[in-house]
Motif scaffolding. Structure first.
Motif, PDB file in Angstrom:
ATOM      1  N   GLN A 279       0.905  -1.333   0.197  1.00  0.00           N
ATOM      2  CA  GLN A 279      -0.092  -0.071   0.151  1.00  0.00           C
ATOM      3  C   GLN A 279       0.852   1.199  -0.036  1.00  0.00           C
ATOM      4  O   GLN A 279       1.737   1.541   0.634  1.00  0.00           O
ATOM      5  N   LEU A 280       0.567   2.179  -1.082  1.00  0.00           N
ATOM      6  CA  LEU A 280       1.474   3.444  -1.210  1.00  0.00           C
ATOM      7  C   LEU A 280       1.199   4.114   0.043  1.00  0.00           C
ATOM      8  O   LEU A 280      -0.171   4.399   0.368  1.00  0.00           O
ATOM      9  N   GLN A 281       2.173   4.811   0.583  1.00  0.00           N
ATOM     10  CA  GLN A 281       2.181   5.803   1.811  1.00  0.00           C
ATOM     11  C   GLN A 281       2.895   7.020   1.376  1.00  0.00           C
ATOM     12  O   GLN A 281       4.178   6.803   1.006  1.00  0.00           O
TER      13      GLN A 281
ATOM     14  N   LYS B 296      -3.963  10.619  -7.530  1.00  0.00           N
ATOM     15  CA  LYS B 296      -4.802   9.633  -6.625  1.00  0.00           C
ATOM     16  C   LYS B 296      -4.090   9.852  -5.071  1.00  0.00           C
ATOM     17  O   LYS B 296      -4.935   9.555  -4.238  1.00  0.00           O
ATOM     18  N   TYR B 297      -2.810   9.811  -5.099  1.00  0.00           N
ATOM     19  CA  TYR B 297      -2.185   9.684  -3.873  1.00  0.00           C
ATOM     20  C   TYR B 297      -1.598  11.144  -3.150  1.00  0.00           C
ATOM     21  O   TYR B 297      -0.895  11.627  -3.653  1.00  0.00           O
TER      22      TYR B 297
ATOM     23  N   SER C  12       6.595   5.165   0.439  1.00  0.00           N
ATOM     24  CA  SER C  12       6.696   3.742   0.387  1.00  0.00           C
ATOM     25  C   SER C  12       5.481   3.062  -0.068  1.00  0.00           C
ATOM     26  O   SER C  12       4.552   3.550  -0.313  1.00  0.00           O
ATOM     27  N   GLY C  13       5.892   1.698  -0.302  1.00  0.00           N
ATOM     28  CA  GLY C  13       4.741   1.010  -0.688  1.00  0.00           C
ATOM     29  C   GLY C  13       4.436   1.013  -2.447  1.00  0.00           C
ATOM     30  O   GLY C  13       3.408   0.590  -2.753  1.00  0.00           O
ATOM     31  N   PHE C  14       5.460   1.308  -3.187  1.00  0.00           N
ATOM     32  CA  PHE C  14       5.284   1.269  -4.403  1.00  0.00           C
ATOM     33  C   PHE C  14       6.730   0.648  -5.039  1.00  0.00           C
ATOM     34  O   PHE C  14       7.632   0.597  -4.664  1.00  0.00           O
TER      35      PHE C  14
END
Length: 122
Positions: free
Chosen positions: A1-3, A110-111, A25-27
């Motif tokens: 999960q991207l953070q 989106k992020y 992180s998470g990508f």
């Protein structure tokens, strides 16, 4: 999960400096961009700076050119926003974003991180 986690905000006097950090992180993508946006009370969100993993030069908004510098440490997954000669109008919540390219329209991003507050005041 991207953070995305921002840090480094605070209160500073006009003319002062702050350095914001964005930990991503998470990508798994090797090609991506990290952007900084800000939102002042009662104003629309504004793009500030963006840096990508490609050879494209970083983007800086006209309002911060010559004062803000974006940089990255890919190995650490960190992007920094060095802010110098701060002005009261730089006050706002600063958000970092993750996207495929700096040119991605804000409505398609989106992020987003949760933001860090920067206050420039006497």
């Amino acid at each position: 999960q991207l953070q995305l986690v921002e840090s480094g905000g605070g209160v500073v006097q006009p003319g002062g400096s702050l350095r914001l950090s964005c930990a991503a992180s998470g990508f798994s993508s090797d090609v991506y961009a990290i952007g900084w946006f800000r939102q002042a009370p009662g104003k629309e969100r504004e793009g500030v700076s963006c840096i990508s993993t490609t050879t494209m030069p970083p983007f800086d908004a006209d309002s911060v050119k010559g004062r803000f510098t974006i940089s990255r440490d890919i190995a650490k997954g960190l992007v920094y926003l060095q802010m110098n000669s701060l002005k009261p109008e730089d006050t706002g919540v600063y958000y970092c974003t993750f996207q495929d390219m700096c040119a991605r329209p804000v409505t398609q991003i989106k992020y987003w991180g949760r933001g860090t507050l920067v206050t420039v005041s006497e």
